[in-house]
Design an enzyme around this catalytic site. Structure first.
Site, mmCIF file in Angstrom:
data_model
loop_
_atom_site.group_PDB
_atom_site.id
_atom_site.type_symbol
_atom_site.label_atom_id
_atom_site.label_comp_id
_atom_site.label_asym_id
_atom_site.label_seq_id
_atom_site.Cartn_x
_atom_site.Cartn_y
_atom_site.Cartn_z
ATOM 1 C CG HIS A 82 3.908 5.443 -15.440
ATOM 2 N ND1 HIS A 82 3.374 4.177 -15.350
ATOM 3 C CD2 HIS A 82 3.174 6.217 -14.600
ATOM 4 C CE1 HIS A 82 2.381 4.192 -14.494
ATOM 5 N NE2 HIS A 82 2.236 5.419 -14.022
ATOM 6 C CG ASP A 161 2.830 -0.173 -4.931
ATOM 7 O OD1 ASP A 161 2.416 0.842 -4.348
ATOM 8 O OD2 ASP A 161 2.385 -0.563 -6.019
ATOM 9 N NE ARG A 168 -1.721 4.810 -0.876
ATOM 10 C CZ ARG A 168 -1.291 4.945 -2.149
ATOM 11 N NH1 ARG A 168 -0.517 4.020 -2.694
ATOM 12 N NH2 ARG A 168 -1.624 5.986 -2.845
ATOM 13 C CB SER A 183 2.397 3.754 -5.192
ATOM 14 O OG SER A 183 1.684 2.847 -5.967
ATOM 15 C CE LYS A 187 2.952 0.473 -9.004
ATOM 16 N NZ LYS A 187 1.562 0.627 -8.678
HETATM 17 N N1 URA Z 1 -1.344 4.297 -9.311
HETATM 18 C C1 URA Z 1 -0.442 3.607 -8.596
HETATM 19 O O1 URA Z 1 0.264 2.746 -9.119
HETATM 20 N N2 URA Z 1 -0.307 3.905 -7.290
HETATM 21 C C2 URA Z 1 -1.056 4.838 -6.656
HETATM 22 O O2 URA Z 1 -0.876 5.043 -5.482
HETATM 23 C C3 URA Z 1 -2.006 5.525 -7.422
HETATM 24 C C4 URA Z 1 -2.125 5.239 -8.763
#
Ligand code: URA
Length: 433
Positions: A82, A161, A168, A183, A187
Site C-alpha cells: 500500500h 471508515d 473528517r 482508516s 481497508k
Molecule cells: N487515506 C485513507 O484511506 N484514510 C485517511 O484517513 C487518510 C488517507
C-alpha cells in the site's frame, strides 16, 4: 453506554475500553449516533491521540462493520503493498508483475485516483480493453494461475471508515495519526492479505509533507498490523518530486513497462527493488532481503517479469501487444514544451503542483464524477539536482482538447533553481522491518 460520556472520556485524555470503541463504531455505522457527536469524538482523538491498543481496537471495529475478502483459497503467503499516494507513483504496475514473477501471489484491490495523485485502476485502464471487473472466484483462479490479478475495490469494505472519513474531511480532523492509520489499515486488513508492505511517502507531493509525521504514521500502521496478526513492514520514501519522469495514465504505464525491460528510471527501479524485496521476504520466498533483491533482478534480466505482465494483461482482457509496442497506448495529439527561464541547478520541484497541472490537462479527477483523459500528462526532463540552461526543456506536456497556457506556467513555477550545485534527495529515508 452513552456517547456523550465516551466523548468526554476521550476529551479528558483517558484510554477507551474495547467495548466503548465497538459501541461508537457500530452505532455510528448503523446511523444511531449523529454526525455532530461523531465529529466531536474525532476531534477529541485529534487532540488527545490514542494508545496503540485503542488504535488496534478502532481498526478492528471498523473492519468488522463490513465484508472481509477471503483469500484462503490462494496458495502461498499473500502480500499486499500500500502506498500513501504520490505524484507519478506507478510502482504497483511494475512491482506486481515483478514479485509475481518470483512466485509471490499478488491479489490486489486498487482504487481510482482523486485530486493530484493518480490511481492504479485508472492507469491500468489505459491498456486497451483491460478490465478490472470480475467475480471473486475468477479473481482467485487468476491469482492461482498467474500469481497476479488486480480488481477494482468492490464490496463493502470497512463501511465505518467510509462514513467517518467523509465526516473528517469536512470537520478538519483528517490529519490525525491514529485516525489515518486506523482508516488505511482497516481497508488493508479487510482486503485479506497475510502480510502488508507499506510505502509511506513524505515531501511536497505526499499526504504527509513532513518527515517526522510520515515516520509516526508508518510506525502507527506497522504496530496496528502486527497487533492484528499481519506481518507488516514499511518504507518511508521521498515524494519531494514526482517518481520517475512521467505523470499521467498511459505515460506512467509505459514507464512501468520500461522498468520491467531493465530501462526504467533509477528512482522507480530502486523503490521497486526495496518494496519488492520486503514483499518477497515476507512471503518466505527468500532467506534475506539481499537474496530477494537478487531474485527480482534475475526476473528482469531473463524476461520473466515482462512475460508475467503480458500474461496478466491478457488474462484481464487487455491487449498484451502494448508491452512490445507501447505506442499502441492512448497518445495525446499535441506536445507542448515548458522551457527553463534560468541557468543553474534544479533545487525544488513542487510535486503537488505538477500533480495538479496534470489533473488540469485531464489526467486526474477534480471530483469523483469527472471523466479522465488517459492519454494526457506531463513528462519531466529535469529532476532535482540536474543542471539546466536557460531555454532547455524542463518538461513536455502531452495535451488533447484542454487549454494548456496556464498549465505551462504552473509547471514552470513548480521548478525552483539555484546557482549552487544541488544534491538530489535520498529516495529511501528509512525501512521499518
Ligand atoms: N487515506 C485513507 O484511506 N484514510 C485517511 O484517513 C487518510 C488517507
Amino acid at each position: 453506554m452513552r456517547m456523550v460520556d465516551i466523548i468526554a472520556k476521550k476529551r479528558d485524555g483517558e484510554e477507551l475500553e474495547k467495548a466503548e470503541i465497538r459501541y461508537v463504531i457500530n452505532e455510528y455505522t448503523n446511523g444511531l449516533i449523529p454526525d455532530y457527536q461523531m465529529s466531536a469524538f474525532a476531534m477529541a482523538i485529534y487532540f488527545q491521540d490514542m494508545t496503540m491498543k485503542e488504535r488496534a481496537e478502532l481498526t478492528l471495529a471498523m473492519v468488522e462493520t463490513g465484508d472481509r475478502v477471503d483469500l484462503s483459497e490462494i496458495e502461498g503467503i499473500k502480500v499486499d503493498k500500500h502506498s500513501t499516494g504520490g505524484v507519478g507513483d506507478k510502482t504497483t504496475i511494475a512491482l506486481a508483475p515483478l514479485v509475481a514473477a518470483v512466485g509471490v501471489p499478488v491479489a490486489k484491490m486498487s482504487g481510482r485516483g482523486l485530486g493530484h495523485t493518480g490511481g492504479t485502476i485508472d492507469k491500468l485502464e489505459s491498456i486497451p480493453h483491460f478490465s478490472v471487473e470480475m467475480e471473486p472466484s475468477e479473481f482467485i483462479a487468476l491469482v492461482n494461475r498467474n500469481k497476479l490479478a488486480v480488481v477494482g475495490q468492490t464490496g463493502n469494505l470497512a463501511p465505518a471508515d467510509k462514513k467517518l472519513y467523509a465526516l473528517r474531511d469536512v470537520t478538519a480532523s483528517v490529519n490525525s495519526i491514529p485516525l489515518i492509520a486506523s482508516s488505511i489499515m482497516s481497508k488493508k486488513i479487510a482486503s485479506g492479505a497475510d502480510a502488508i508492505v507499506l510505502d509511506v511517502k513524505t515531501g511536497s507531493g505526499a499526504f504527509m509533507k513532513d518527515y517526522d509525521q510520515a515516520r509516526e504514521l508508518a510506525e502507527a500502521m506497522v504496530e496496528i498490523g502486527e497487533q492484528l496478526g499481519r506481518r507488516t513492514t514499511a518504507i518511508i520514501s521521498d515524494m519531494s518530486q514526482p517518481l520517475g519522469y512521467t505523470v499521467g495514465n498511459s505515460l506512467e504505464v509505459k514507464e512501468a513497462i520500461d522498468l520491467l525491460k531493465g530501462e526504467g528510471p533509477n528512482d522507480l527501479y530502486e523503490l521497486c527493488m526495496r518494496l519488492g524485496s520486503q514483499m518477497v521476504y515476507a512471503a518466505n520466498k527468500a532467506k534475506s532481503l539481499e537474496e530477494a533483491r537478487e531474485m527480482l533482478d534475475e526476473v528482469i534480466e531473463n524476461g520473466e517479469a515482462l512475460n508475467t505482465l503480458k500474461r496478466f494483461i491478457e488474462s484481464q482482457k487487455g491487449d498484451p501487444s502494448i508491452v512490445d509496442d507501447p505506442s499502441k497506448l492512448p497518445t495525446a495529439n499535441k506536445l507542448v514544451q515548458v522551457v527553463s527561464p534560468y541557468t543553474g541547478y534544479v533545487k525544488t520541484i513542487d510535486a503537488e503542483q505538477i500533480g495538479i497541472a496534470a489533473m488540469q490537462l485531464g489526467a486526474g479527477r477534480a471530483t469523483k464524477e469527472s471523466r479522465i483523459d488517459l492519454a494526457v500528462g506531463i513528462e519531466l526532463h529535469k529532476k532535482l539536482g540536474d543542471h539546466v540552461k536557460q531555454g532547455d526543456y524542463l518538461a513536455t506536456l502531452h495535451v488533447n482538447d484542454r487549454s494548456f497556457e496556464q498549465v505551462v506556467q504552473m509547471v514552470e513555477n513548480a521548478y525552483g533553481f539555484s546557482d549552487k550545485k544541488i544534491l538530489p534527495p535520498n529516495l529511501i529515508y528509512e525501512e521499518l522491518i
